[in-house]
Design a protein around this motif. Sequence first.
Motif, PDB file in Angstrom:
ATOM      1  N   ASP A 197      -5.291 -30.366   2.973  1.00 24.18           N
ATOM      2  CA  ASP A 197      -5.065 -30.004   4.373  1.00 24.18           C
ATOM      3  C   ASP A 197      -3.648 -29.483   4.575  1.00 24.18           C
ATOM      4  N   ALA A 198      -2.667 -30.162   3.962  1.00 25.68           N
ATOM      5  CA  ALA A 198      -1.268 -29.748   4.111  1.00 25.68           C
ATOM      6  C   ALA A 198      -1.056 -28.338   3.560  1.00 25.68           C
ATOM      7  N   ASP A 199      -1.628 -28.046   2.404  1.00 27.14           N
ATOM      8  CA  ASP A 199      -1.481 -26.712   1.815  1.00 27.14           C
ATOM      9  C   ASP A 199      -2.153 -25.653   2.678  1.00 27.14           C
ATOM     10  N   ASP A 200      -3.348 -25.966   3.203  1.00 27.22           N
ATOM     11  CA  ASP A 200      -4.034 -25.016   4.083  1.00 27.22           C
ATOM     12  C   ASP A 200      -3.211 -24.730   5.332  1.00 27.22           C
ATOM     13  N   LEU A 201      -2.675 -25.783   5.938  1.00 26.07           N
ATOM     14  CA  LEU A 201      -1.864 -25.604   7.137  1.00 26.07           C
ATOM     15  C   LEU A 201      -0.567 -24.855   6.831  1.00 26.07           C
ATOM     16  N   ALA A 202       0.025 -25.143   5.683  1.00 23.36           N
ATOM     17  CA  ALA A 202       1.253 -24.431   5.290  1.00 23.36           C
ATOM     18  C   ALA A 202       0.972 -22.944   5.142  1.00 23.36           C
ATOM     19  N   GLN A 203      -0.131 -22.625   4.503  1.00 27.00           N
ATOM     20  CA  GLN A 203      -0.494 -21.223   4.320  1.00 27.00           C
ATOM     21  C   GLN A 203      -0.727 -20.553   5.676  1.00 27.00           C
ATOM     22  N   ASP A 204      -1.466 -21.217   6.564  1.00 24.77           N
ATOM     23  CA  ASP A 204      -1.701 -20.665   7.906  1.00 24.77           C
ATOM     24  C   ASP A 204      -0.379 -20.471   8.648  1.00 24.77           C
ATOM     25  N   ALA A 205       0.489 -21.469   8.577  1.00 22.25           N
ATOM     26  CA  ALA A 205       1.772 -21.394   9.285  1.00 22.25           C
ATOM     27  C   ALA A 205       2.634 -20.271   8.737  1.00 22.25           C
ATOM     28  N   LEU A 206       2.647 -20.092   7.420  1.00 22.36           N
ATOM     29  CA  LEU A 206       3.455 -19.024   6.831  1.00 22.36           C
ATOM     30  C   LEU A 206       2.928 -17.639   7.209  1.00 22.36           C
ATOM     31  N   VAL A 207       1.613 -17.503   7.269  1.00 21.32           N
ATOM     32  CA  VAL A 207       1.038 -16.224   7.706  1.00 21.32           C
ATOM     33  C   VAL A 207       1.429 -15.956   9.157  1.00 21.32           C
ATOM     34  N   LYS A 208       1.298 -16.965  10.010  1.00 21.17           N
ATOM     35  CA  LYS A 208       1.684 -16.811  11.418  1.00 21.17           C
ATOM     36  C   LYS A 208       3.168 -16.487  11.541  1.00 21.17           C
ATOM     37  N   ALA A 209       3.985 -17.151  10.758  1.00 20.47           N
ATOM     38  CA  ALA A 209       5.431 -16.893  10.796  1.00 20.47           C
ATOM     39  C   ALA A 209       5.732 -15.472  10.366  1.00 20.47           C
ATOM     40  N   TYR A 210       5.088 -15.015   9.308  1.00 19.85           N
ATOM     41  CA  TYR A 210       5.335 -13.649   8.835  1.00 19.85           C
ATOM     42  C   TYR A 210       4.931 -12.629   9.894  1.00 19.85           C
ATOM     43  N   LEU A 211       3.772 -12.868  10.509  1.00 14.42           N
ATOM     44  CA  LEU A 211       3.300 -11.943  11.538  1.00 14.42           C
ATOM     45  C   LEU A 211       4.206 -11.955  12.773  1.00 14.42           C
ATOM     46  N   SER A 212       4.908 -13.058  12.978  1.00 19.30           N
ATOM     47  CA  SER A 212       5.819 -13.181  14.123  1.00 19.30           C
ATOM     48  C   SER A 212       7.271 -12.923  13.753  1.00 19.30           C
ATOM     49  N   SER A 213       7.538 -12.631  12.502  1.00 17.79           N
ATOM     50  CA  SER A 213       8.928 -12.549  12.027  1.00 17.79           C
ATOM     51  C   SER A 213       9.745 -11.455  12.719  1.00 17.79           C
ATOM     52  N   ALA A 214       9.090 -10.420  13.207  1.00 14.58           N
ATOM     53  CA  ALA A 214       9.828  -9.371  13.917  1.00 14.58           C
ATOM     54  C   ALA A 214      10.448  -9.923  15.201  1.00 14.58           C
ATOM     55  N   GLY A 215       9.817 -10.940  15.775  1.00 12.66           N
ATOM     56  CA  GLY A 215      10.323 -11.536  17.001  1.00 12.66           C
ATOM     57  C   GLY A 215      11.315 -12.662  16.774  1.00 12.66           C
ATOM     58  N   TYR A 216      11.526 -13.042  15.527  1.00 10.39           N
ATOM     59  CA  TYR A 216      12.477 -14.117  15.225  1.00 10.39           C
ATOM     60  C   TYR A 216      13.892 -13.633  15.524  1.00 10.39           C
ATOM     61  N   GLN A 217      14.571 -14.407  16.336  1.00 11.83           N
ATOM     62  CA  GLN A 217      15.963 -14.096  16.643  1.00 11.83           C
ATOM     63  C   GLN A 217      16.806 -15.186  16.009  1.00 11.83           C
ATOM     64  N   ASP A 218      17.785 -14.793  15.293  1.00  6.51           N
ATOM     65  CA  ASP A 218      18.591 -15.717  14.499  1.00  6.51           C
ATOM     66  C   ASP A 218      19.514 -16.561  15.382  1.00  6.51           C
ATOM     67  N   ARG A 219      18.932 -17.156  16.452  1.00  5.56           N
ATOM     68  CA  ARG A 219      19.724 -17.992  17.364  1.00  5.56           C
ATOM     69  C   ARG A 219      19.739 -19.453  16.906  1.00  5.56           C
ATOM     70  N   GLY A 220      18.804 -19.819  16.110  1.00  4.12           N
ATOM     71  CA  GLY A 220      18.728 -21.201  15.656  1.00  4.12           C
ATOM     72  C   GLY A 220      18.448 -21.229  14.175  1.00  4.12           C
ATOM     73  N   ARG A 221      18.135 -22.401  13.724  1.00  5.61           N
ATOM     74  CA  ARG A 221      17.807 -22.518  12.302  1.00  5.61           C
ATOM     75  C   ARG A 221      16.406 -21.979  12.033  1.00  5.61           C
ATOM     76  N   PHE A 222      16.249 -21.269  10.961  1.00  7.88           N
ATOM     77  CA  PHE A 222      14.951 -20.741  10.557  1.00  7.88           C
ATOM     78  C   PHE A 222      13.982 -21.894  10.336  1.00  7.88           C
ATOM     79  N   ARG A 223      14.478 -22.992   9.775  1.00 10.41           N
ATOM     80  CA  ARG A 223      13.619 -24.140   9.508  1.00 10.41           C
ATOM     81  C   ARG A 223      13.001 -24.670  10.799  1.00 10.41           C
ATOM     82  N   SER A 224      13.779 -24.780  11.850  1.00  7.65           N
ATOM     83  CA  SER A 224      13.249 -25.268  13.129  1.00  7.65           C
ATOM     84  C   SER A 224      12.176 -24.331  13.664  1.00  7.65           C
ATOM     85  N   TRP A 225      12.422 -23.044  13.571  1.00 12.44           N
ATOM     86  CA  TRP A 225      11.448 -22.048  14.015  1.00 12.44           C
ATOM     87  C   TRP A 225      10.162 -22.163  13.207  1.00 12.44           C
TER      88      TRP A 225
END
Length: 158
Positions: free
Chosen positions: A31-59
């Motif tokens: 389950d953890a690996d599946d969720l990690a994969q889903d989260a990383l895909v979502k993060a990549y798809l949203s990465s254009a909107g990431y603003q380096d105002r905070g820690r990447f880890r928190s985002w």
Amino acid sequence: MTREQFLTLVEREQEALRGFLLALCCGNKGDADDLAQDALVKAYLSSAGYQDRGRFRSWLFKIAHNTFLNHRASLRTVATLDEARTLVSPNTADGSFEHQSLYLALRTLPPKERSAITLYYLSGYDIKEIAAITDTSEDAVKKQLSRGRDKLKERLKL
């Protein structure tokens, strides 16, 4: 953010992300690996909107936390440790794993309390950061931590 920048940041945070999700999934590696994969895909798809105002880890953890909450129906919460033991599957960390009793006890907590406990004690976030990651108030996080601690003390007989 370029693809290379994203990959560099993910490589640095991947182990922490997997540890966070493993705790939220109460030791269930599949389950953890599946969720990690889903989260990383979502993060990549949203990465254009990431603003380096905070820690990447928190985002990234915020995305992972939301992914966990969206899938929590499949991660059934149970009331007792005995009931949690009956749900241990082959994908769960083996019975000799040093944190197995903690994972079983975490499984008995509601998802919000489990998230607060995991972020605070296992990932080292402070209350303000947890509030930002979970989209709740600092007072709500304090209550979740207090309730979660009380339940874990009772269930683990501490």
